[in-house]
Motif scaffolding. Structure first.
Motif, PDB file in Angstrom:
ATOM      1  N   MET A 159     -42.329 -30.873 -22.698  1.00 52.50           N
ATOM      2  CA  MET A 159     -41.845 -29.795 -21.843  1.00 52.50           C
ATOM      3  C   MET A 159     -42.392 -28.448 -22.303  1.00 52.50           C
ATOM      4  O   MET A 159     -42.789 -27.609 -21.476  1.00 52.50           O
ATOM      5  CB  MET A 159     -40.318 -29.775 -21.852  1.00 52.50           C
ATOM      6  CG  MET A 159     -39.695 -28.807 -20.875  1.00 52.50           C
ATOM      7  SD  MET A 159     -37.904 -28.718 -21.065  1.00 52.50           S
ATOM      8  CE  MET A 159     -37.490 -30.452 -20.894  1.00 52.50           C
ATOM      9  N   ALA A 160     -42.437 -28.244 -23.610  1.00 51.14           N
ATOM     10  CA  ALA A 160     -42.979 -26.985 -24.134  1.00 51.14           C
ATOM     11  C   ALA A 160     -44.444 -26.827 -23.755  1.00 51.14           C
ATOM     12  O   ALA A 160     -44.892 -25.731 -23.392  1.00 51.14           O
ATOM     13  CB  ALA A 160     -42.812 -26.940 -25.653  1.00 51.14           C
ATOM     14  N   GLY A 161     -45.213 -27.915 -23.822  1.00 52.82           N
ATOM     15  CA  GLY A 161     -46.611 -27.846 -23.424  1.00 52.82           C
ATOM     16  C   GLY A 161     -46.763 -27.535 -21.942  1.00 52.82           C
ATOM     17  O   GLY A 161     -47.660 -26.777 -21.546  1.00 52.82           O
ATOM     18  N   GLY A 162     -45.887 -28.118 -21.110  1.00 59.68           N
ATOM     19  CA  GLY A 162     -45.942 -27.823 -19.681  1.00 59.68           C
ATOM     20  C   GLY A 162     -45.614 -26.371 -19.378  1.00 59.68           C
ATOM     21  O   GLY A 162     -46.271 -25.733 -18.543  1.00 59.68           O
ATOM     22  N   ILE A 163     -44.593 -25.825 -20.056  1.00 53.51           N
ATOM     23  CA  ILE A 163     -44.229 -24.422 -19.844  1.00 53.51           C
ATOM     24  C   ILE A 163     -45.357 -23.498 -20.297  1.00 53.51           C
ATOM     25  O   ILE A 163     -45.706 -22.526 -19.619  1.00 53.51           O
ATOM     26  CB  ILE A 163     -42.923 -24.101 -20.588  1.00 53.51           C
ATOM     27  CG1 ILE A 163     -41.765 -24.909 -20.004  1.00 53.51           C
ATOM     28  CG2 ILE A 163     -42.616 -22.614 -20.525  1.00 53.51           C
ATOM     29  CD1 ILE A 163     -40.482 -24.795 -20.794  1.00 53.51           C
ATOM     30  N   ALA A 164     -45.946 -23.810 -21.466  1.00 53.94           N
ATOM     31  CA  ALA A 164     -47.043 -22.988 -21.972  1.00 53.94           C
ATOM     32  C   ALA A 164     -48.251 -23.051 -21.051  1.00 53.94           C
ATOM     33  O   ALA A 164     -48.920 -22.033 -20.803  1.00 53.94           O
ATOM     34  CB  ALA A 164     -47.420 -23.444 -23.381  1.00 53.94           C
ATOM     35  N   ALA A 165     -48.553 -24.222 -20.518  1.00 54.96           N
ATOM     36  CA  ALA A 165     -49.697 -24.354 -19.613  1.00 54.96           C
ATOM     37  C   ALA A 165     -49.466 -23.601 -18.308  1.00 54.96           C
ATOM     38  O   ALA A 165     -50.375 -22.957 -17.782  1.00 54.96           O
ATOM     39  CB  ALA A 165     -49.966 -25.832 -19.333  1.00 54.96           C
TER      40      ALA A 165
END
Length: 258
Positions: A102-108
């Protein structure tokens, strides 16, 4: 039947039954355990891993397991309880890998990278894939199998064999772990969100001051480049923070966060 055959059957009856009961819980855990339970791992390898963990955990918890006696219904309830306990433990551990995803999706999304570098057929952008694969490698290299075996052995103290925790305790435990995982995800992605917010505010001010300037064409490449630079700088720190939280949940997966 010879005396030796009777002795072998008598010796295998108890341990074999205990191993089967342990396998039910561990098989459910292994279906959700990060790295070992990934869909990319062949089913035969996952079965072999579950049997290997059973061989390790069963001797340590043999004294805590009392096989049900009596009717077939008692055995069915016992098996359902063990499977539910294994799924609950596996889900809690899996939540922390989903938090990193989820953190990677938000950052992307913050850096406008989710569409540009999206992987065909996968729900995650490439940045989330990078975080997840790096985290799995880091966890395995740091002894995930040892920590997972310890958590499985510990589970028989918090979740006794054949019993399911009460609804109130189960709700507070699962909701607390989910809230902790969501908080971790937003904390890891916070630098990207804050940087993107400040950058877009600055672009808005520039657009108001210079209406004729096409800020979208100027700002989008700069935002993407900045996100890539921030990824290179922040990824080791993010993975270090995630590993600390992941080690803590494996050390005490049954704590109720407040």
């Amino acid at each position: 039947m010879t005396d030796m055959q009777e002795a072998i059957l008598a010796a295998l009856d108890g341990p074999l039954l205990i191993a089967g009961l342990v396998f039910l819980r561990l098989g459910a855990v292994m279906a959700l355990l990060p790295a070992f339970g990934e869909r990319a791992v062949p089913a035969r390898i996952r079965l072999a891993l579950a049997l290997a963990f059973t061989a390790i955990v069963a001797p340590a918890v043999e004294a805590r397991i009392a096989p049900p006696g009596g009717t077939v219904a008692a055995y069915v309830l016992f098996l359902m309880a063990e499977t539910a306990n294994g799924l609950a433990l596996g889900l809690v551990v899996r939540l922390f890998l989903l938090a990193l995803e989820m953190a990677g999706g938000i950052a992307a999304q913050s850096g406008s990278l989710s569409q540009m570098f999206g992987v065909q057929g996968e729900p995650m952008p490439a940045m989330a894939h990078l975080f997840v694969m790096s985290a799995l490698c880091l966890a395995v290299l740091s002894g995930l199998h040892v920590r997972a075996a310890g958590a499985m052995i510990l589970s028989y103290e918090a979740l006794p064999a054949g019993t399911v925790p009460g609804a109130a305790l189960l709700k507070s435990w699962t909701v607390g772990q989910m809230s902790q995982a969501f908080a971790l995800a937003f904390s890891l992605a916070a630098p990207f969100v804050v940087a993107a917010l400040l950058y877009n505010v600055a672009l808005g001010v520039i657009n108001r001051a210079m209406p004729s300037l096409m800020v979208a064409f100027v700002g989008a490449p700069a935002l993407t480049a900045g996100a890539l630079v921030m990824l290179a700088v922040a990824a080791p720190l993010m993975l270090g923070l995630w590993k600390g939280a992941f080690d803590a949940i494996l050390a005490d997966p049954f704590a109720v966060p407040r």
